[in-house]
Design an enzyme around this catalytic site. Structure first.
Site, short mmCIF file in Angstrom:
data_model
loop_
_atom_site.label_atom_id
_atom_site.label_comp_id
_atom_site.label_asym_id
_atom_site.label_seq_id
_atom_site.Cartn_x
_atom_site.Cartn_y
_atom_site.Cartn_z
N CYS A 87 -5.26 8.76 16.55
CA CYS A 87 -4.87 8.35 17.91
C CYS A 87 -4.48 9.53 18.79
O CYS A 87 -5.14 9.82 19.78
CB CYS A 87 -3.71 7.37 17.85
SG CYS A 87 -4.02 6.03 16.71
N LYS A 125 -2.14 2.14 27.55
CA LYS A 125 -2.37 2.54 26.15
C LYS A 125 -2.62 4.05 26.03
O LYS A 125 -2.07 4.73 25.17
CB LYS A 125 -3.57 1.76 25.60
CG LYS A 125 -4.05 2.22 24.24
CD LYS A 125 -3.03 1.96 23.15
CE LYS A 125 -3.38 2.67 21.87
NZ LYS A 125 -2.42 2.44 20.80
N1 SAJ Z 1 4.36 14.37 14.68
C1 SAJ Z 1 5.01 15.59 14.86
N2 SAJ Z 1 6.28 15.60 15.36
C2 SAJ Z 1 6.92 14.46 15.70
C3 SAJ Z 1 6.25 13.21 15.54
C4 SAJ Z 1 4.97 13.19 15.03
O1 SAJ Z 1 4.46 16.66 14.56
O2 SAJ Z 1 8.07 14.55 16.14
C5 SAJ Z 1 2.99 14.33 14.13
C6 SAJ Z 1 2.88 13.53 12.83
O3 SAJ Z 1 3.21 14.32 11.72
C7 SAJ Z 1 1.42 13.13 12.88
C8 SAJ Z 1 1.13 12.93 14.35
O4 SAJ Z 1 2.17 13.59 15.03
O5 SAJ Z 1 0.58 14.15 12.39
C9 SAJ Z 1 1.05 11.49 14.82
O6 SAJ Z 1 2.01 10.67 14.20
P1 SAJ Z 1 2.86 9.54 14.95
O7 SAJ Z 1 3.73 8.89 13.92
O8 SAJ Z 1 3.51 10.09 16.14
O9 SAJ Z 1 1.78 8.52 15.54
P2 SAJ Z 1 0.48 7.75 14.98
O10 SAJ Z 1 -0.74 8.51 15.41
O11 SAJ Z 1 0.58 7.39 13.54
O12 SAJ Z 1 0.56 6.38 15.84
C10 SAJ Z 1 0.51 6.45 17.27
C11 SAJ Z 1 1.66 5.59 17.82
N3 SAJ Z 1 1.83 5.87 19.24
C12 SAJ Z 1 3.05 6.18 19.78
O13 SAJ Z 1 4.05 6.28 19.10
C13 SAJ Z 1 3.11 6.37 21.25
C14 SAJ Z 1 1.37 4.11 17.58
O14 SAJ Z 1 2.35 3.28 18.19
C15 SAJ Z 1 -0.02 3.75 18.16
O15 SAJ Z 1 -0.33 2.37 17.97
C16 SAJ Z 1 -1.04 4.59 17.42
O16 SAJ Z 1 -0.75 5.97 17.73
C17 SAJ Z 1 -2.43 4.17 17.87
O17 SAJ Z 1 -3.14 3.49 17.08
O18 SAJ Z 1 -2.80 4.39 19.00
#
Ligand code: SAJ
Length: 421
Positions: free
Chosen positions: A258, A204
């Site tokens: 996260c 995780k």
């Molecule tokens: N972001 C970027 N560039 C990208 C992708 C995301 O700047 O290319 C930013 C987003 O704008 C945001 C942040 O990253 O601010 C996080 O967003 P996200 O959509 O990547 O992830 P979370 O935090 O909403 O959800 C993550 C997920 N983990 C993964 O994809 C490995 C989700 O599956 C988990 O269950 C969740 O964390 C958690 O609860 O742990």
């Protein structure tokens, strides 16, 4: 099947898990210390904005399969879904997990199953959950069954992913893992993998750290390209044409509960080894400041007060969750540097900084800043927006608008990166 499940924590993970289990036949008691959440739940209402969640909660509550309470009660199965934040020193704060397990100890009986879902440091299931449960005189794998089963759902798409994603179950022993697998099999369409609890815990942490490190790489590419006067978005687009390259999107930083948190759990337990992970965190944390420097540069000739109108303050697109949002950090930096800031975000309700009307947010602004890539922002009437502004500058931190179109309307459009004219 008529088994009882008690889920501790009715938040972003506990509540969706509760409805999934309730709608697959279990009798679920949802426990939370927050009376408002429990009162709402018992009326079939939710406070979390997630597609499908409200209708599924209504069904589960109205058919008597899901009830909210403030205290745990005797059950066949206990699932802990509470938050695991970091403290000021970036160390895991495990008090919610400890309170949760302590609260169920008086109700644990022979034959019960105890599951931890909260993202936790490696060893938590064994050292905290198993130790406390076995202190009651039970032996795990024989009298009681204990496992770690981390959630993996993406906020904004939780209900779909809770059913469809693959899961990993880490038992403190094999009997425990197999017992817990039966429960998740009742609603999960994805594959369920069995491992030991430490493996599941680190899986995780590594999944989320992988994403954080990859976003940091994209943000570093952005900085390097700007230093060399090259458009990073174009570079990433072409790199991603390679069959084994997939660079993520640079942006104003990484938010949510996260990715900015979980990598620190690995750092805490591996201080001298997790060097890249630490650097990645600092790159992502540097982005609000990077955007601020861009604004300073764009507005250096303008008279004070300078007003920045921000479209989108949530931590990511098409949702209203503002936890750890990098745009909120940017707003703080702007205000500390005497900028006037207004914001508009149709997804964010009850937030002081957010204007209910777009016009009010835009009025007399110097810079229009795209903070989050909400789909709706692609379709706004930018001609009308322009008329309302004092200076016609756009800073698009998410690369969602069409530069040529914006310039035809009359904007001076800047991407977050160097933007060749
Ligand atoms: N972001 C970027 N560039 C990208 C992708 C995301 O700047 O290319 C930013 C987003 O704008 C945001 C942040 O990253 O601010 C996080 O967003 P996200 O959509 O990547 O992830 P979370 O935090 O909403 O959800 C993550 C997920 N983990 C993964 O994809 C490995 C989700 O599956 C988990 O269950 C969740 O964390 C958690 O609860 O742990």
């Amino acid at each position: 099947m008529n088994k009882n499940i008690c889920i501790i924590g009715m938040g972003y993970i506990g509540l969706p898990t509760a409805v999934a289990l309730a709608n697959s036949g279990y009798s679920v008691t949802g426990v939370d210390v927050d009376e408002k959440i429990i009162n709402k739940l018992n009326k079939g209402e939710v406070y979390i904005n997630e597609p499908l969640l409200d209708s599924l909660v209504k069904v589960a509550v109205s058919n008597g399969k899901l009830k909210g309470t403030l205290e745990p009660k005797e059950s066949d199965i206990f699932i802990i879904c509470v938050q695991t934040p970091i403290n000021k020193d970036k160390k895991p704060d495990m008090k919610y997990v400890i309170n949760a397990i302590d609260s169920i100890l008086p109700y644990i009986r022979k034959g019960n199953i105890v599951i931890l879902e909260s993202t936790s440091p490696v060893g938590t299931t064994d050292e905290i959950i198993k130790t406390k449960v076995e202190s009651l005189g039970f032996e795990s794998g024989k009298d009681v069954y204990i496992a770690y089963c981390p959630e993996r759902v993406l906020p904004g798409n939780i209900m779909k992913e809770i059913y469809d994603n693959n899961r990993i179950i880490g038992g403190v022993d094999n009997n425990s893992a197999l017992k817990v697998k039966e429960i998740y099999e009742s609603f999960i369409n994805g594959h369920i993998y069995i491992a030991d609890s430490k493996t599941a815990e680190i899986v995780k942490l590594i999944e989320n750290t992988y994403r954080d490190v990859n976003i940091a790489f994209a943000n570093e590419v952005l900085k390097i390209c700007e230093n060399l006067n090259i458009n990073a978005y174009e570079v990433i687009k072409y790199c991603n044409k390679h069959p084994r390259v997939e660079i993520l999107n640079p942006g104003p930083g990484v938010g949510g509960h996260c990715l900015p948190v979980d990598p620190w759990f690995l750092v805490d337990q591996n201080e001298n080894l997790a060097t890249m992970i630490k650097v990645a965190r600092s790159i992502n944390d540097s982005m609000p400041n990077y955007v601020f420097n861009k604004i300073e540069e764009m507005t250096k000739e303008l008279k004070e007060p300078k007003k920045i109108a921000i479209l989108g303050i949530s931590y990511k697109k098409n949702m209203g969750d503002i936890r750890e949002s990098p745009i909120l950090k940017l707003i703080d930096i702007l205000k500390n540097n005497k900028y006037e800031v207004s914001a508009y975000d149709p997804y964010v309700l009850n937030c002081e900084i957010v204007e209910s009307e777009l016009d009010k947010c835009i009025k007399n602004s110097d810079v229009l800043l795209i903070g989050v890539e909400h789909s709706i922002f692609k379709y706004l009437n930018y001609k009308d927006i322009l008329k309302n502004m004092k200076n016609k500058l756009i800073l698009d931190t998410r690369n969602i608008l069409d530069k040529k179109k914006m310039e035809t309307i009359g904007f001076s459009y800047k991407l977050l990166v160097y933007d060749k004219d």
